[in-house]
Design an enzyme around this catalytic site. Structure first.
Site, mmCIF file in Angstrom:
data_model
loop_
_atom_site.group_PDB
_atom_site.id
_atom_site.type_symbol
_atom_site.label_atom_id
_atom_site.label_comp_id
_atom_site.label_asym_id
_atom_site.label_seq_id
_atom_site.Cartn_x
_atom_site.Cartn_y
_atom_site.Cartn_z
ATOM 1 N N HIS A 167 109.901 -5.739 31.473
ATOM 2 C CA HIS A 167 109.626 -5.489 32.993
ATOM 3 C C HIS A 167 109.709 -6.604 33.783
ATOM 4 O O HIS A 167 109.816 -7.564 33.226
ATOM 5 C CB HIS A 167 108.272 -4.571 33.264
ATOM 6 C CG HIS A 167 107.257 -5.433 32.610
ATOM 7 N ND1 HIS A 167 106.789 -6.489 33.495
ATOM 8 C CD2 HIS A 167 106.178 -4.996 31.789
ATOM 9 C CE1 HIS A 167 105.666 -7.049 32.693
ATOM 10 N NE2 HIS A 167 105.287 -6.131 31.773
ATOM 11 N N CYS B 292 104.063 -7.543 26.726
ATOM 12 C CA CYS B 292 105.486 -7.371 26.900
ATOM 13 C C CYS B 292 106.427 -8.420 27.008
ATOM 14 O O CYS B 292 105.863 -9.633 27.041
ATOM 15 C CB CYS B 292 105.456 -6.432 28.355
ATOM 16 S SG CYS B 292 104.515 -4.685 28.302
#
Length: 422
Positions: free
Chosen positions: A169, A177
């Site tokens: 992202h 992430c």
């Protein structure tokens, strides 16, 4: 003459037509204001462009590269991630049928360390092979745009690994992430969206701890994850030699790459024994040849490292031995020697010093050319010892040479002549 287009002009034209239609129907001005606000909100711009962020086209730079590499906008993509190098690569299929590197993005942030993710909350970014479907794309992410890696996959589940919402992202913020900048994820998202529009049903993400080269494998050969990384390297090698994403299955709690079942229709189950399968002959030959070359280079690098470590250890041991002998030879014995008494080393000490200073082979300092701190080989043992002690032992005055000769004489078994009486 070619017409000139302005971003958002069509939206304003449509808004004007809608307002005129409402006014003709006698709708209140308040309704007109609300409609105008809604249309304006739909065409608001930011630093990355106009319109809904998930529908924006790829950047002009990416378009130019696709044209240079003979790629169609809707051709399939594949992504590779390398933690150690902080790189995310987007590969795209050219019209030749092979995948080519389209763009390499610097990862803004990833959390954890080298190694796979094991459990929810460990803030570890995953490693492995993941398939991204349209349902894993998130156009409404709080981190600009995102897609879910689909962790845990079949392999992760077979090993009891847990975790959720592991993404690629924007916003450059990570708690497990792979975080990119908003501009980077804008292009990555657009490339994935266009590949789905072109007919790709899913694209593969290969997440590695580092580039799986022999040099890197040697550096991390003592890691607890080394066996796992060897398995990942096999999938890495399949893509390296074919330039086509491998078909990835999981059976017997391990990844298998490009398997073709010998009995058609037999499924691969993550926790069950692998069914009988083979690999395409040409692929198997290419992968095997690469792995042989890599293994040979791996062993050569390890041998060089071990030889260097052995030389460094010998050098350190020799320096310690010399320092200890010099301490014995130039310590209390010299302090107790009278003005008319030649300095005498303890029995056998000078012989040991001489032996230490005369290795069978010239000693090489680690990382440097062959050097020696001692006299040329043509000199005798005594002269070498004399030269060494004349520099290091503070006898003082014109008696330095005699004192050193006395020690040297002791080293070779010569009894010094008695000093004449005054």
């Amino acid at each position: 003459m070619a017409s000139i287009r302005f971003p958002g002009l069509e939206r304003f034209t449509a808004m004007g037509a809608a307002v005129r239609q409402i006014l003709r129907r006698g709708v209140r001005p308040v309704a007109v204001a609300l409609l105008a606000a809604g249309v304006l909100a739909g065409c608001q711009a930011d630093e990355l462009g106009y319109g809904p962020k998930h529908k924006r086209p790829v950047s002009s730079e990416i378009k130019h590269k696709m044209a240079e590499l003979n790629m169609s906008p809707g051709s399939p993509i594949m992504i590779r991630i390398f933690k150690q190098e902080n790189e995310l690569e987007v590969w795209k299929r050219a019209r030749t049928g092979r995948f080519e590197l389209l763009e390499s993005f610097e990862i803004c942030k990833w959390s954890g360390e080298l190694g796979p993710k094991f459990k929810e909350g460990d803030r570890q970014a995953p490693e492995g092979f993941y398939e991204i479907t349209p349902g894993l794309m998130n156009p409404n992410s709080s981190y600009h745009l995102a897609f879910n890696l689909g962790f845990p996959n079949k392999f992760d589940q077979a090993h009891g690994r847990t975790g959720s919402h592991l993404m690629v992202h924007g916003a450059c913020s990570s708690r497990g992430c792979y975080a990119m900048t908003d501009a980077q994820v804008q292009d990555i998202f657009a490339l994935a969206r266009d590949s789905f529009a072109g007919g790709q049903r899913s694209f593969q993400v290969q997440a590695f701890p580092f580039r799986m080269t022999p040099e890197n494998m040697v550096k991390h050969r003592d890691s607890e994850h080394f066996e796992y990384w060897q398995m990942l390297k096999e999938g890495y090698d399949h893509f390296e030699v074919t330039r086509t994403p491998p078909n990835v299955e999981v059976c017997d709690r391990r990844y298998v790459f490009d398997p073709v079942p010998l009995v058609e229709g037999v499924p691969f189950r993550a926790t069950a024994q692998c069914p009988a399968f083979k690999k395409p002959e040409r692929v198997e030959q290419l992968v095997a040849a690469k792995q042989r070359r890599d293994q040979e280079e791996f062993q050569q690098i390890v041998a060089r490292i071990e030889a260097r470590e052995e030389r460094e250890q010998r050098w350190e041991e020799r320096q310690k031995a010399i320092a200890g002998l010099l301490t014995i030879g130039g310590g209390a014995e010299q302090e107790t020697a009278g003005p008319d008494t030649p300095a005498q080393a303890p029995a056998g000490a000078s012989v040991a010093v001489a032996e230490a200073l005369e290795p069978a082979q010239p000693q090489q300092r680690p990382g440097s050319a062959v050097e020696t701190a001692f006299a040329a080989p043509s000199q005798s043992v005594g002269s070498r010892t004399t030269s060494f002690f004349s520099r290091l032992i503070p006898f003082g005055g014109s008696d330095d040479t005699a004192a050193a000769a006395a020690v040297a004489g002791d080293a070779v078994g010569v009894v010094p002549a008695p000093k004449p009486l005054n």
